[in-house]
Design a protein around this motif. Sequence first.
Motif, PDB file in Angstrom:
ATOM      1  N   LEU A  19       0.830  -1.198   0.000  1.00 41.97           N
ATOM      2  CA  LEU A  19       0.000   0.000   0.000  1.00 41.97           C
ATOM      3  C   LEU A  19       0.868   1.253   0.000  1.00 41.97           C
ATOM      4  N   LYS A  20       1.861   1.277   0.854  1.00 44.50           N
ATOM      5  CA  LYS A  20       2.738   2.441   0.955  1.00 44.50           C
ATOM      6  C   LYS A  20       3.444   2.722  -0.368  1.00 44.50           C
ATOM      7  N   ASN A  21       3.886   1.660  -1.048  1.00 41.33           N
ATOM      8  CA  ASN A  21       4.671   1.832  -2.271  1.00 41.33           C
ATOM      9  C   ASN A  21       3.825   2.099  -3.514  1.00 41.33           C
ATOM     10  N   GLU A  22       2.592   1.593  -3.534  1.00 39.58           N
ATOM     11  CA  GLU A  22       1.822   1.612  -4.774  1.00 39.58           C
ATOM     12  C   GLU A  22       0.558   2.467  -4.744  1.00 39.58           C
ATOM     13  N   ILE A  23       0.169   2.987  -3.589  1.00 39.11           N
ATOM     14  CA  ILE A  23      -1.132   3.641  -3.493  1.00 39.11           C
ATOM     15  C   ILE A  23      -1.245   4.874  -4.386  1.00 39.11           C
ATOM     16  N   GLY A  24      -0.136   5.566  -4.619  1.00 35.90           N
ATOM     17  CA  GLY A  24      -0.179   6.754  -5.458  1.00 35.90           C
ATOM     18  C   GLY A  24      -0.529   6.480  -6.906  1.00 35.90           C
ATOM     19  N   TYR A  25      -0.458   5.230  -7.316  1.00 36.23           N
ATOM     20  CA  TYR A  25      -0.782   4.860  -8.694  1.00 36.23           C
ATOM     21  C   TYR A  25      -2.285   4.884  -8.951  1.00 36.23           C
ATOM     22  N   PHE A  26      -3.080   4.708  -7.895  1.00 31.39           N
ATOM     23  CA  PHE A  26      -4.523   4.508  -8.063  1.00 31.39           C
ATOM     24  C   PHE A  26      -5.298   5.821  -7.964  1.00 31.39           C
ATOM     25  N   ASP A  27      -6.409   5.865  -8.681  1.00 29.21           N
ATOM     26  CA  ASP A  27      -7.310   7.009  -8.626  1.00 29.21           C
ATOM     27  C   ASP A  27      -8.253   6.935  -7.430  1.00 29.21           C
ATOM     28  N   ALA A  28      -8.589   5.733  -7.003  1.00 25.54           N
ATOM     29  CA  ALA A  28      -9.537   5.555  -5.893  1.00 25.54           C
ATOM     30  C   ALA A  28      -9.366   4.170  -5.301  1.00 25.54           C
ATOM     31  N   LEU A  29      -9.755   4.043  -4.030  1.00 20.11           N
ATOM     32  CA  LEU A  29      -9.747   2.762  -3.335  1.00 20.11           C
ATOM     33  C   LEU A  29     -11.168   2.421  -2.921  1.00 20.11           C
ATOM     34  N   TRP A  63      -7.583  -5.278  10.224  1.00 21.52           N
ATOM     35  CA  TRP A  63      -6.377  -4.503   9.961  1.00 21.52           C
ATOM     36  C   TRP A  63      -6.236  -4.024   8.519  1.00 21.52           C
ATOM     37  N   PRO A  64      -6.513  -4.826   7.486  1.00 20.65           N
ATOM     38  CA  PRO A  64      -6.323  -4.324   6.120  1.00 20.65           C
ATOM     39  C   PRO A  64      -7.127  -3.056   5.817  1.00 20.65           C
ATOM     40  N   THR A  65      -8.360  -2.968   6.328  1.00 20.89           N
ATOM     41  CA  THR A  65      -9.166  -1.768   6.108  1.00 20.89           C
ATOM     42  C   THR A  65      -8.521  -0.561   6.776  1.00 20.89           C
ATOM     43  N   TRP A  66      -8.081  -0.738   8.000  1.00 23.98           N
ATOM     44  CA  TRP A  66      -7.414   0.347   8.730  1.00 23.98           C
ATOM     45  C   TRP A  66      -6.164   0.798   7.983  1.00 23.98           C
ATOM     46  N   ALA A  67      -5.326  -0.164   7.578  1.00 23.61           N
ATOM     47  CA  ALA A  67      -4.081   0.181   6.892  1.00 23.61           C
ATOM     48  C   ALA A  67      -4.346   0.900   5.577  1.00 23.61           C
ATOM     49  N   ALA A  68      -5.340   0.438   4.840  1.00 16.69           N
ATOM     50  CA  ALA A  68      -5.642   1.050   3.542  1.00 16.69           C
ATOM     51  C   ALA A  68      -6.220   2.445   3.703  1.00 16.69           C
ATOM     52  N   ALA A  69      -7.131   2.632   4.665  1.00 18.45           N
ATOM     53  CA  ALA A  69      -7.714   3.953   4.895  1.00 18.45           C
ATOM     54  C   ALA A  69      -6.642   4.947   5.324  1.00 18.45           C
ATOM     55  N   ARG A  70      -5.765   4.517   6.191  1.00 17.27           N
ATOM     56  CA  ARG A  70      -4.696   5.395   6.663  1.00 17.27           C
ATOM     57  C   ARG A  70      -3.750   5.765   5.529  1.00 17.27           C
ATOM     58  N   ALA A  71      -3.383   4.781   4.707  1.00 22.26           N
ATOM     59  CA  ALA A  71      -2.492   5.046   3.581  1.00 22.26           C
ATOM     60  C   ALA A  71      -3.151   5.962   2.557  1.00 22.26           C
ATOM     61  N   ALA A  72      -4.445   5.757   2.320  1.00 17.24           N
ATOM     62  CA  ALA A  72      -5.164   6.590   1.353  1.00 17.24           C
ATOM     63  C   ALA A  72      -5.229   8.037   1.815  1.00 17.24           C
ATOM     64  N   ARG A  73      -5.521   8.245   3.079  1.00 13.03           N
ATOM     65  CA  ARG A  73      -5.587   9.618   3.599  1.00 13.03           C
ATOM     66  C   ARG A  73      -4.225  10.294   3.506  1.00 13.03           C
ATOM     67  N   LYS A  74      -3.182   9.568   3.828  1.00  9.31           N
ATOM     68  CA  LYS A  74      -1.840  10.135   3.784  1.00  9.31           C
ATOM     69  C   LYS A  74      -1.441  10.511   2.367  1.00  9.31           C
ATOM     70  N   GLY A  88      -3.598  11.206  -0.071  1.00  6.71           N
ATOM     71  CA  GLY A  88      -4.601  12.056  -0.698  1.00  6.71           C
ATOM     72  C   GLY A  88      -5.414  11.348  -1.763  1.00  6.71           C
ATOM     73  N   VAL A  89      -5.572  10.031  -1.623  1.00  8.81           N
ATOM     74  CA  VAL A  89      -6.363   9.245  -2.574  1.00  8.81           C
ATOM     75  C   VAL A  89      -7.734   8.975  -1.945  1.00  8.81           C
ATOM     76  N   PRO A  90      -8.836   9.293  -2.624  1.00  8.96           N
ATOM     77  CA  PRO A  90     -10.166   9.077  -2.034  1.00  8.96           C
ATOM     78  C   PRO A  90     -10.496   7.593  -1.918  1.00  8.96           C
ATOM     79  N   TYR A  91     -11.262   7.261  -0.889  1.00  4.47           N
ATOM     80  CA  TYR A  91     -11.666   5.869  -0.735  1.00  4.47           C
ATOM     81  C   TYR A  91     -13.147   5.784  -0.373  1.00  4.47           C
ATOM     82  N   VAL A  92     -13.757   4.704  -0.855  1.00  7.62           N
ATOM     83  CA  VAL A  92     -15.131   4.348  -0.516  1.00  7.62           C
ATOM     84  C   VAL A  92     -15.068   3.177   0.452  1.00  7.62           C
ATOM     85  N   LEU A  93     -15.856   3.246   1.505  1.00  9.90           N
ATOM     86  CA  LEU A  93     -15.863   2.184   2.513  1.00  9.90           C
ATOM     87  C   LEU A  93     -17.184   1.432   2.475  1.00  9.90           C
TER      88      LEU A  93
END
Length: 223
Positions: free
Chosen positions: A86-96, A104-115, A117-122
């Motif tokens: 997530l840390k290495n590749e999240i900037g590639y995506f338009d949305a999560l 834990w995966p949801t927490w890690a992904a939400a935190r990485a997305a916020r950091k 600046g990638v929007p996410y739908v939960l």
Amino acid sequence: MRILHVIPSYLPAVRYGGPIFAIHSLCKAMAARGHEVQVFTTNIDGPGNSPVPIGFPVNMDGVKIQYFFCPSLRRLYWAPALGRALKNEIGYFDALHLHSVFLWPTWAAARAARKAGVPYVLSPRGMLVRDLIGRRSWLAKSAWMKMIEISNVQQAAAVHLTSQLEAAELQRFGWRLPRVAVIPNGVDEPVPCDHRVRKGAFVRCSAGLRAHFVFGEFWQHRA
């Protein structure tokens, strides 16, 4: 769009029932519409592991899936390699699109997305229902909500729910909610033997079409 789905478990872990089938159908439909769809998940399958490759992606129905190993804390689906990806590749995506809560995966992904600046739908997938929370691990889940889940929900671009009942249950928490979209799980169009939809048949929008609308609306709003 380049869309990443983060899911604690995925096919072939069919013991977890309907949500896994619904999520894969959603991913498959979106890929068929021309989106680049990837899935980050773990190889957990109950007390064992799914017989899937670890460390490199596989393709299933046009969806690129990466499975990650959980060395411990399996009840939380803790997968350090997933966090690094997530840390290495999240900037590639338009949305999560994140599926489930209290894991834990949801927490890690939400935190990485916020950091990043990638929007996410939960999508809580029915896990934020008070009666269900009260039946099992109520104290642990209450603490998790206060420390983690409230922030994950409130800072999402949107929350996707599959029924009005689920929406009503979420409102009971009294949180400051983002945009809420109630979109039932999609179904395939009924196709008869001649491969044409019968005249007068009642056909709902497919999961891919409706999810495409949701992501497109949020992406345009962000831009």
